[in-house]
Design a protein around this motif. Structure first.
Motif, mmCIF file in Angstrom:
data_model
loop_
_atom_site.group_PDB
_atom_site.id
_atom_site.type_symbol
_atom_site.label_atom_id
_atom_site.label_comp_id
_atom_site.label_asym_id
_atom_site.label_seq_id
_atom_site.Cartn_x
_atom_site.Cartn_y
_atom_site.Cartn_z
ATOM 1 N N LEU A 81 0.821 -1.210 0.000
ATOM 2 C CA LEU A 81 0.000 0.000 0.000
ATOM 3 C C LEU A 81 0.859 1.266 0.000
ATOM 4 C CD1 LEU A 81 -2.832 -1.150 2.399
ATOM 5 C CD2 LEU A 81 -3.126 -0.397 0.032
ATOM 6 N N THR A 82 2.017 1.193 0.612
ATOM 7 C CA THR A 82 2.919 2.340 0.644
ATOM 8 C C THR A 82 3.406 2.703 -0.757
ATOM 9 O OG1 THR A 82 3.642 1.804 2.880
ATOM 10 C CG2 THR A 82 5.114 3.198 1.582
ATOM 11 N N ILE A 83 3.663 1.693 -1.569
ATOM 12 C CA ILE A 83 4.214 1.962 -2.907
ATOM 13 C C ILE A 83 3.162 1.991 -4.016
ATOM 14 C CG2 ILE A 83 6.513 1.100 -2.346
ATOM 15 C CD1 ILE A 83 5.801 -1.508 -3.778
ATOM 16 N N GLU A 84 1.924 1.613 -3.693
ATOM 17 C CA GLU A 84 0.855 1.604 -4.704
ATOM 18 C C GLU A 84 0.220 2.992 -4.765
ATOM 19 O OE1 GLU A 84 -1.130 0.825 -7.694
ATOM 20 O OE2 GLU A 84 -0.069 -0.943 -6.936
ATOM 21 N N SER A 85 0.712 3.833 -5.651
ATOM 22 C CA SER A 85 0.242 5.223 -5.696
ATOM 23 C C SER A 85 -1.237 5.338 -6.037
ATOM 24 C CB SER A 85 1.081 6.043 -6.677
ATOM 25 O OG SER A 85 0.971 5.502 -7.979
ATOM 26 N N SER A 86 -1.792 4.387 -6.780
ATOM 27 C CA SER A 86 -3.210 4.469 -7.146
ATOM 28 C C SER A 86 -4.128 4.137 -5.970
ATOM 29 C CB SER A 86 -3.513 3.557 -8.329
ATOM 30 O OG SER A 86 -3.410 2.203 -7.940
ATOM 31 N N ALA A 87 -3.560 3.728 -4.821
ATOM 32 C CA ALA A 87 -4.357 3.386 -3.640
ATOM 33 C C ALA A 87 -4.038 4.298 -2.458
ATOM 34 C CB ALA A 87 -4.098 1.933 -3.253
ATOM 35 N N PRO B 226 -10.000 0.218 -3.021
ATOM 36 C CA PRO B 226 -10.501 1.083 -4.095
ATOM 37 C C PRO B 226 -9.387 1.989 -4.610
ATOM 38 C CG PRO B 226 -11.739 1.412 -2.038
ATOM 39 C CD PRO B 226 -10.589 0.519 -1.732
ATOM 40 N N THR B 227 -9.362 2.171 -5.901
ATOM 41 C CA THR B 227 -8.384 3.099 -6.477
ATOM 42 C C THR B 227 -8.742 4.526 -6.060
ATOM 43 O OG1 THR B 227 -9.670 3.421 -8.480
ATOM 44 C CG2 THR B 227 -8.000 1.641 -8.519
ATOM 45 N N ASN B 228 -7.788 5.422 -6.175
ATOM 46 C CA ASN B 228 -8.048 6.831 -5.879
ATOM 47 C C ASN B 228 -9.216 7.344 -6.708
ATOM 48 O OD1 ASN B 228 -5.888 6.755 -4.135
ATOM 49 N ND2 ASN B 228 -4.466 7.716 -5.560
ATOM 50 N N LYS B 229 -9.264 6.933 -7.959
ATOM 51 C CA LYS B 229 -10.346 7.365 -8.850
ATOM 52 C C LYS B 229 -11.706 6.921 -8.309
ATOM 53 C CE LYS B 229 -11.645 7.068 -13.731
ATOM 54 N NZ LYS B 229 -11.295 6.516 -15.037
ATOM 55 N N TRP C 57 -15.824 1.985 6.996
ATOM 56 C CA TRP C 57 -15.543 1.928 5.560
ATOM 57 C C TRP C 57 -14.310 1.080 5.264
ATOM 58 C CZ3 TRP C 57 -11.729 4.196 2.265
ATOM 59 C CH2 TRP C 57 -12.058 4.143 0.901
ATOM 60 N N VAL C 58 -13.229 1.318 5.988
ATOM 61 C CA VAL C 58 -12.005 0.530 5.773
ATOM 62 C C VAL C 58 -12.275 -0.934 6.129
ATOM 63 C CG1 VAL C 58 -9.614 0.167 6.534
ATOM 64 C CG2 VAL C 58 -10.424 2.495 6.028
ATOM 65 N N SER C 59 -12.951 -1.182 7.257
ATOM 66 C CA SER C 59 -13.240 -2.561 7.696
ATOM 67 C C SER C 59 -14.059 -3.334 6.668
ATOM 68 C CB SER C 59 -14.004 -2.542 9.022
ATOM 69 O OG SER C 59 -13.224 -1.968 10.040
ATOM 70 N N ALA C 60 -14.941 -2.640 5.953
ATOM 71 C CA ALA C 60 -15.774 -3.295 4.933
ATOM 72 C C ALA C 60 -14.951 -3.773 3.744
ATOM 73 C CB ALA C 60 -16.865 -2.342 4.456
ATOM 74 N N HIS C 61 -13.705 -3.316 3.622
ATOM 75 C CA HIS C 61 -12.827 -3.701 2.514
ATOM 76 C C HIS C 61 -11.816 -4.786 2.903
ATOM 77 C CE1 HIS C 61 -14.419 0.148 1.075
ATOM 78 N NE2 HIS C 61 -14.163 -0.333 -0.139
ATOM 79 N N ASP D 22 -12.303 -1.178 -8.796
ATOM 80 C CA ASP D 22 -12.708 0.056 -9.487
ATOM 81 C C ASP D 22 -13.935 0.709 -8.855
ATOM 82 O OD1 ASP D 22 -14.827 -1.524 -10.331
ATOM 83 O OD2 ASP D 22 -14.467 -1.219 -12.466
ATOM 84 N N GLY D 23 -14.269 0.312 -7.644
ATOM 85 C CA GLY D 23 -15.392 0.883 -6.908
ATOM 86 C C GLY D 23 -15.112 0.757 -5.431
ATOM 87 N N THR D 24 -16.144 0.887 -4.619
ATOM 88 C CA THR D 24 -15.948 0.705 -3.176
ATOM 89 C C THR D 24 -16.998 -0.249 -2.628
ATOM 90 O OG1 THR D 24 -17.353 2.548 -2.494
ATOM 91 C CG2 THR D 24 -15.037 3.051 -2.915
ATOM 92 N N VAL D 25 -16.713 -0.792 -1.476
ATOM 93 C CA VAL D 25 -17.639 -1.677 -0.787
ATOM 94 C C VAL D 25 -18.531 -0.790 0.076
ATOM 95 C CG1 VAL D 25 -17.847 -3.567 0.870
ATOM 96 C CG2 VAL D 25 -15.972 -3.567 -0.776
ATOM 97 N N SER D 26 -19.826 -1.001 -0.002
ATOM 98 C CA SER D 26 -20.741 -0.180 0.804
ATOM 99 C C SER D 26 -20.701 -0.640 2.264
ATOM 100 C CB SER D 26 -22.160 -0.263 0.254
ATOM 101 O OG SER D 26 -22.683 -1.552 0.492
ATOM 102 N N THR D 27 -21.055 0.275 3.147
ATOM 103 C CA THR D 27 -21.060 -0.060 4.573
ATOM 104 C C THR D 27 -22.466 -0.324 5.085
ATOM 105 O OG1 THR D 27 -21.101 2.288 5.125
ATOM 106 C CG2 THR D 27 -18.945 1.195 5.092
#
Length: 169
Positions: free
Chosen positions: A21-27, A55-58, A95-99, A163-168
Motif C-alpha cells: 500500500l505504501t508503494i501503490e500510488s493508485s491506492a 478502491p483506487t483513488n479514482k 468503511w475501511v473494515s468493509a474492505h 474500481d469501486g468501493t464496498v458499501s457499509t
C-alpha cells in the motif's frame, strides 16, 4: 589462508500488505484513511493473513460523499467538533473494515465472506461474457458490479485493486 564467512541476514521475498500500500500510488487515498486506524497494524502483521479490496483513488474520488462524511443526512443535526471527529473516525473505521476480509487465501466464489465490519459480507459473481480465460480475479464482480482490476501478493495476504468501493450498509 582462511576464508571469511559472510553473514547474510535472512530476508523475505515478499512485502507486507502495508508495504504494498505504501508503494501503490493508485491506492494512496484508501491507505491514508487506513493508517489513521488501529486496524492498520493488521496490514503489517506478518502472522495475520488477510485479503483486502482496495478502491483506487479514482473510485474514492467518484464517491458522492467521502468515507469520513457518511451518508447524506436527511435531517440537519448540530454536532460539537468532538462529536463530529468521533463520528468521522467511526465512519472511516467502518468503511475501511468493509474492505478487509480476514481470510487468506480467499476463494472468489458466491459464498458470503465476512469482512471486518460486523454484519457485512461480500460474495462474487462470475462475469457472464467471460470464457474462463485470465486470472480468477478478472472473471468476477461483486457489490453492484465492482470489478477487480489487479492483484498483488504479499507475505501476509492478497491485495486486490478494485474500481469501486464496498458499501457499509
Amino acid at each position: 589462508m582462511d576464508s571469511e564467512q559472510v553473514y547474510v541476514p535472512q530476508t523475505t521475498s515478499k512485502p507486507t500488505l502495508a508495504d504494498l500500500l505504501t508503494i501503490e500510488s493508485s491506492a494512496s487515498i484508501f491507505y491514508s484513511y487506513a493508517r489513521e486506524l488501529e486496524l492498520s497494524s493488521l496490514l503489517s502483521d506478518r502472522d495475520k493473513k488477510t485479503t483486502i479490496f482496495v478502491p483506487t483513488n479514482k473510485a474514492v474520488m467518484a464517491l458522492s460523499r467521502k468515507p469520513h462524511r457518511g451518508p447524506d443526512p436527511t435531517v440537519e443535526v448540530e454536532l460539537t467538533e468532538e462529536q463530529f471527529d468521533k463520528l468521522s473516525k467511526e465512519r472511516v473505521q467502518n468503511w475501511v473494515s468493509a474492505h478487509i476480509v480476514p481470510e487468506y487465501p480467499l476463494s472468489l466464489d458466491s459464498n458470503a465472506h465476512n469482512t471486518l465490519l460486523q454484519g457485512k459480507s461480500i460474495s462474487f459473481t462470475p462475469i457472464s461474457k467471460n470464457n474462463g480465460q485470465g486470472a480468477e480475479w478478472s472473471r468476477v464482480t461483486f457489490e453492484k458490479g465492482v470489478k477487480i482490476i489487479g492483484k498483488k501478493e504479499a507475505l501476509n495476504g492478497d491485495l486486490y485493486l478494485i474500481d469501486g468501493t464496498v458499501s457499509t450498509d
